[in-house]
Design an enzyme around this catalytic site. Structure first.
Site, PDB file in Angstrom:
ATOM      1  CE1 TYR A 138      -2.495   2.335 -13.368  1.00  9.96           C
ATOM      2  CE2 TYR A 138      -1.902   4.651 -13.269  1.00  9.96           C
ATOM      3  CZ  TYR A 138      -2.840   3.655 -13.122  1.00  9.96           C
ATOM      4  OH  TYR A 138      -4.120   3.973 -12.731  1.00  9.96           O
ATOM      5  CG  ASN A 161      -8.607  -5.237  -8.566  1.00 15.43           C
ATOM      6  OD1 ASN A 161      -8.819  -6.426  -8.346  1.00 15.43           O
ATOM      7  ND2 ASN A 161      -8.191  -4.387  -7.634  1.00 15.43           N
ATOM      8  CB  CYS A 169      -6.120  -1.401  -8.357  1.00 13.48           C
ATOM      9  SG  CYS A 169      -7.881  -1.154  -8.183  1.00 13.48           S
ATOM     10  CG  HIS A 170      -7.042   2.353  -3.419  1.00  5.09           C
ATOM     11  ND1 HIS A 170      -7.369   1.054  -3.095  1.00  5.09           N
ATOM     12  CD2 HIS A 170      -6.479   2.886  -2.305  1.00  5.09           C
ATOM     13  CE1 HIS A 170      -7.040   0.827  -1.821  1.00  5.09           C
ATOM     14  NE2 HIS A 170      -6.492   1.920  -1.327  1.00  5.09           N
ATOM     15  CD  GLU A 196      -5.199   3.185   1.749  1.00  3.57           C
ATOM     16  OE1 GLU A 196      -4.022   3.242   1.337  1.00  3.57           O
ATOM     17  OE2 GLU A 196      -6.005   2.316   1.385  1.00  3.57           O
TER      18      GLU A 196
END
Lengths: 199, 158
Positions: A138, A161, A169-170, A196
């Protein structure tokens, strides 16, 4: 009249209404009246709602947000001319499915940013640049968005979001590496990051 | 707060279809339904929040049905109505096409009054305002219509 109405067989009606709905979707789109089209798509993290204006994808929502509530909010914020109309979202749905199948690392979709303004939008536009499998804190995002001290505001931007997953945003974590929050639930955030990282 | 138009289609689509079928017959009903919901979608953002959505839709459907009837009068098709065929079930009144065929035999005003009052569930006063007649006339038209339907059905099934 009830005796007559009971003789009203409604079995053919459902088919007729399905056909008429499809015709309405086509007619509305060609008349420029389909302000918001939506559909759902099933994914490993549950059903997702996809909604698009003529400009592009405007909202992606998780089931836990309650789709009816999300659609009411879109009717208020964008236009009440909201119709279930899968065809406008064929491309978006296909890309979401490819993403969850591990076959897509970035989305190539026109986005409609109208639900995000000011600093929140600056933050979200920065997030698009965080690549598949990468993460930022952040604090890093706040600095990149030009307001190093606005760490809390970055958290708010992520939490609100309107286009999660597509605007990733993850991929934003706390500086100590812990997850922080997620609109779709922490399990979903964990699942997306795990997917991912494994790819 | 405004509701998504999709909700209007889900809640009232079937009723409007029955109204269109009652007033125009099954063949022309689809066009009237489509015209009605497209016009409703266009006007929807300016619909007052406390409006009676069913009455609003039936009002639009009434106008669209009149358009279809006028177009039909201008360009009469070789077959103006669905040809009557033997009932496949052998029991007249047992399937919906029989009911539409019965309704089709009523005079236009009775068809409309029956459709708007019984199929759409609107009060006589509302029906009267849509049809541009007095409440008494609307009430009479729908009760005469239903009486005629009962008689016809009895005749057909004897």
């Amino acid at each position: 009249m009830t005796d007559l109405l009971t003789s009203l067989d409604q079995s053919g009606e459902a088919d007729a209404l399905t056909r008429l709905h499809e015709r309405l979707e086509t007619d509305a789109a060609s008349a420029g009246l389909l302000d918001v089209a939506y559909r759902t798509v099933d994914t490993p993290v549950g059903a997702l709602l996809l909604a698009a204006t003529e400009e592009g994808l405007v909202r992606l929502a998780f089931e836990r947000e309650d789709f009816d509530t999300v659609l009411e909010a879109l009717a208020d914020a964008v236009s009440p001319r909201v119709l279930a109309s899968p065809s406008r979202l064929d491309d978006a749905a296909r890309q979401v499915e490819e993403y969850f199948a591990g076959e897509r690392c970035r989305f190539e979709l026109p986005l409609d940013w109208r639900l995000s303004r000011g600093f929140r939008r600056t933050v979200l536009e920065h997030l698009v640049g965080i690549g598949y499998g990468a993460t930022e804190s952040y604090t890093q995002v706040a600095a990149a968005a030009g307001s190093p001290r606005a760490v809390r505001a970055v958290g708010t931007a992520c939490a609100t979001n309107p286009l999660p997953i597509v605007v990733p945003c993850h991929r934003v974590l706390r500086s100590d590496g812990s997850l922080g929050g997620y609109l779709g639930g922490l399990d979903t955030k964990r699942a997306l990051l795990g997917m991912e990282a494994a790819a | 707060m405004s509701h998504p138009f999709e909700r209007v289609v889900q809640e009232h689509g079937a009723t409007v279809l029955r109204v269109c079928r009652a007033v125009l017959g099954v063949q022309d009903a689809d066009d009237a339904w489509s015209e009605t919901f497209l016009a409703a979608l266009r006007a929807y953002p300016s619909l007052p929040a406390d409006a009676d959505v069913a009455a609003w839709l039936v009002t639009i459907a009434h106008r669209k049905a009149i358009d279809v009837l006028r177009a039909r009068a201008r360009d009469p098709l070789p077959v103006a109505a669905v040809p009557e065929t033997e009932s496949s079930t052998g029991v007249p009144g047992a399937d919906d096409s029989e009911l539409w065929a019965l309704v089709a035999t009523l005079p236009p005003k009775q068809r409309q009054a029956v459709a708007y009052h019984f199929f759409a569930g609107l009060p006589h006063v509302e029906v009267a305002s849509i049809m541009g007649v007095s409440a008494d006339a609307a009430r009479r038209a729908s009760s005469d219509g239903v009486a005629a339907l009962r008689t016809l059905r009895k005749k057909w099934s004897d």
